[in-house]
Write a protein that holds these residues in place. Structure first.
Motif, PDB file in Angstrom:
ATOM      1  N   ARG A   1      52.517  65.114  51.801  1.00 41.17           N
ATOM      2  CA  ARG A   1      51.815  64.055  52.522  1.00 41.17           C
ATOM      3  C   ARG A   1      50.605  64.652  53.242  1.00 41.17           C
ATOM      4  N   PHE A   2      49.493  63.926  53.167  1.00 39.98           N
ATOM      5  CA  PHE A   2      48.274  64.291  53.891  1.00 39.98           C
ATOM      6  C   PHE A   2      47.927  63.109  54.786  1.00 39.98           C
ATOM      7  N   ALA A   3      47.671  63.382  56.063  1.00 49.08           N
ATOM      8  CA  ALA A   3      47.402  62.296  57.003  1.00 49.08           C
ATOM      9  C   ALA A   3      46.215  62.618  57.899  1.00 49.08           C
TER      10      ALA A   3
ATOM     11  N   ILE B   1      48.042  59.707  52.655  1.00 47.93           N
ATOM     12  CA  ILE B   1      48.059  59.841  51.200  1.00 47.93           C
ATOM     13  C   ILE B   1      49.368  60.543  50.847  1.00 47.93           C
ATOM     14  N   GLU B   2      50.158  59.903  49.996  1.00 50.28           N
ATOM     15  CA  GLU B   2      51.461  60.448  49.589  1.00 50.28           C
ATOM     16  C   GLU B   2      51.344  61.139  48.228  1.00 50.28           C
ATOM     17  N   GLY B   3      52.325  61.992  47.936  1.00 55.02           N
ATOM     18  CA  GLY B   3      52.388  62.663  46.638  1.00 55.02           C
ATOM     19  C   GLY B   3      51.313  63.713  46.453  1.00 55.02           C
TER      20      GLY B   3
ATOM     21  N   GLU C   1      44.769  66.555  45.238  1.00 55.34           N
ATOM     22  CA  GLU C   1      45.409  66.349  43.939  1.00 55.34           C
ATOM     23  C   GLU C   1      46.706  65.601  44.198  1.00 55.34           C
ATOM     24  N   VAL C   2      46.878  64.441  43.537  1.00 54.59           N
ATOM     25  CA  VAL C   2      48.048  63.602  43.783  1.00 54.59           C
ATOM     26  C   VAL C   2      48.824  63.323  42.504  1.00 54.59           C
TER      27      VAL C   2
END
Length: 156
Positions: free
Chosen positions: A50-52, A79-81, A129-130
């Motif tokens: 996770r990016f926040a 942003i997940e994944g 990168e997700v």
């Protein structure tokens, strides 16, 4: 006298939006445009993928400017994944750095995977990168008067 705005003043609820495709992400990008945040409010939780970002978002959706001054609200952009994070044009060692978000876009790859690109003012960017597109934008405070007292402006 309290200069802080209230949700009731604009008769609008806090935002809580999700994006699972590029069309949805365009809405989030438009609402997050011109958000500002200290570099210290950017976090990648590698284990949780996770990016926040904790943003000070301009309330573009508030079309009641005749009733009160322009407002901002603190919002979480999550942003997940996230598998990898890269950045350019950002001095991550400068703890006092304030960044301004211009757009959030998605570059599709294979099987739903791809890259979320956070474009920043001053030629900075963050590339995530997700595994799949999974982005949320959620207001977490009450609106407050924009410190500048004006809406952001981009000269043509």
């Amino acid at each position: 006298m309290n200069d802080d705005a209230r949700f009731e003043d604009a008769r609008e609820a806090a935002l809580n939006l999700g994006a699972l495709d590029s069309e949805d992400l365009q809405v989030i990008s438009g609402l997050a445009q011109d958000a500002v945040f200290p570099i210290t409010e950017m976090k990648w939780q590698r284990g949780a993928r996770r990016f926040a970002l904790l943003l000070n978002r301009f309330r573009w959706e508030d079309d009641s400017g005749a009733r009160h001054v322009p407002e901002r609200v603190q919002s979480l952009l999550v942003i997940e994944g996230v598998l990898r994070v890269a950045s350019q044009g950002i001095d991550r060692s400068d703890a006092d750095l304030i960044l301004s978000l211009l757009s959030v876009t998605f570059e599709p790859g294979q099987d739903g995977a791809g890259h979320v690109l956070l474009t920043l003012a001053g030629d900075g960017a963050i590339r995530l990168e997700v595994e799949a597109l999974d982005v949320t934008l959620k207001d977490v405070t009450r609106p407050y008067v924009a410190p500048s007292g004006k809406a952001p402006h981009h000269p043509d």
